[in-house]
Enzyme design. Structure first.
Site: not given
Length: 429
Positions: A285, A383
């Site tokens: 989770d 990136h």
């Protein structure tokens, strides 16, 4: 996994990477075929997991490589859509590996269940009555879930607090019980909720109040995992930047996040860029982990950096990351999702404590990757180089055209879909 050091892995095709996994890990052909067919979760299985299912939603699954943690090699499954995260974590893991690897540790797996009591005629008497019957309440809680007790866990302690005692509003005044429960290798939501619900009637009788909420807390501050690393400057040298310059830049960047919540939010988001993909890949989770991590970052009254970076007496860069880690290796999606089971098998871990330690090590690596980039050439260079491929695909590029268009976008410093479409049209002529 025999080793997580696989030079050139990023240059291989997907098929070659899977064949490499066959050589390095004892995965079954069925598991690897699930990856190759891109159908790790059937709609039939998904329909049993949540409501109103109309299909499944996939994320890229990559491997964080080079991780050496407490002397053990880990190839870390990471499910994420953001470019450069897996590459950055692997790059830093290689640097830390050369410096001796990550050192990690974890506390016992104690989670918290909360019970809210209102309307007590005397809150202090109610608190005292509950404390006096603590053993009775613990026994009742453990009787509600005997299987966890047989595995060595169960309810271990109870704490009681009075909230908003001096206010006039009846809605503000309340008694809060914390039931501390060792959930062993389970994340434990069902265990905790079952236990606190089972003792709610006894709590009402003891307190002469009314119980409203009885539920787990995702702020698992008694279930912590910590990672650290020590890196000599010689391993940090980057281009024209000396190792000492990179070290000092990382520490300055950390101090910014430690002092300013506006920077801390972005700084910590970068840490979770490393943590969430591992949590997702292992069927855990990630919302619970996120919530607990951010709460822990504000435990001293101001939201601050999750990591600490400093220089030791020998001039080494020292990094630390400690976070609540409410994850499990049994139950939930870890039991039913094929790729979650595969990811746990690939990690070759034996306990939830070990998984928690791997996760915080990846978070620490990802943070250093971001800070190192910011302190040197800037974070956009790496990136955008990876992002350019996504832009090329979005513009309609396929096959070998993807790399050609991506390289041209970088060369022209125009990484946008509109420009990519122009290049695709030119390529097709």
């Amino acid at each position: 996994m025999e080793t997580s050091r696989i030079p050139g892995f990023y240059n291989m095709t997907v098929e070659e990477r899977i064949e490499m996994l066959k050589e390095l890990h004892s995965s079954s052909d069925k598991d690897l075929n699930n990856i190759k067919r891109h159908v790790p979760l059937s709609t039939e299985m998904a329909d049993k997991m949540i409501e109103n299912v109309i299909g499944t939603f996939q994320l890229p699954l990559g491997l964080g490589l080079n991780f050496l943690i407490n002397g053990k090699d880990y190839a870390v499954p990471m499910a994420i859509e953001e470019a450069s995260v897996v590459a950055s974590a692997s790059h830093i893991a290689k640097i830390v590996r050369e410096a001796g690897g990550f050192t990690t540790k974890a506390t016992e797996r104690v989670m918290i269940g909360q019970i809210q009591v209102v309307g007590c005629p005397d809150f202090h008497e109610a608190k005292e009555a509950i404390i006096n019957q603590k053993e009775l309440l613990l026994e009742a809680a453990n009787n509600a879930y005997p299987s966890i007790v047989k595995r060595g866990g169960g309810a271990e302690d109870i704490d009681v607090r009075i909230l908003n005692e001096d206010t006039e509003s009846k809605y503000n005044q309340m008694l809060i019980l914390h039931v501390y429960i060792n959930t062993c290798d389970a994340m434990g939501a069902n265990i905790i909720n079952t236990m606190v619900e089972s003792i709610a009637p006894i709590v009402e009788e003891l307190s002469n109040g009314k119980v409203y909420l009885r539920i787990l807390s995702n702020y698992a501050d008694r279930c912590l995992a910590k990672a650290s690393c020590v890196i000599p400057p010689k391993y940090l040298k980057t281009g024209a930047y000396s190792g000492e310059e990179v070290r000092d830049g990382v520490i300055h960047a950390y101090e910014f996040a430690a002092s300013d919540p506006y920077r801390a939010v972005t700084h910590n988001k970068g840490i979770m860029n490393g943590i969430d993909p591992v949590v997702i890949a292992t069927g855990n989770d990630w919302r619970a982990v996120e919530a607990g991590a951010h709460a822990y970052a504000a435990r001293d009254g101001q939201y601050s950096s999750m990591t600490i970076w400093s220089k030791d007496e020998y001039g080494n860069l020292v990094g630390e990351l400690e976070l609540p880690m409410s994850i499990g290796t049994v139950g939930g999606a870890t039991r039913v999702h094929p790729l979650a089971k595969f990811s746990l098998d690939l990690l070759n871990i034996s306990t939830a404590k070990e998984l928690a330690q791997v996760i915080v090590a990846v978070g620490l690596a990802q943070n250093l990757g971001a800070l190192k980039a910011l302190a040197t050439d800037g974070i956009q260079k790496g990136h955008m180089a990876l992002h350019s491929r996504s832009v090329a695909i979005a513009a309609g590029a396929t096959g070998e055209m993807i790399d050609i268009i991506a390289e041209q976008l970088i060369k022209e410093k125009q990484i946008r879909v509109g420009k990519a479409k122009e290049l695709v049209e030119e390529y097709k002529k």
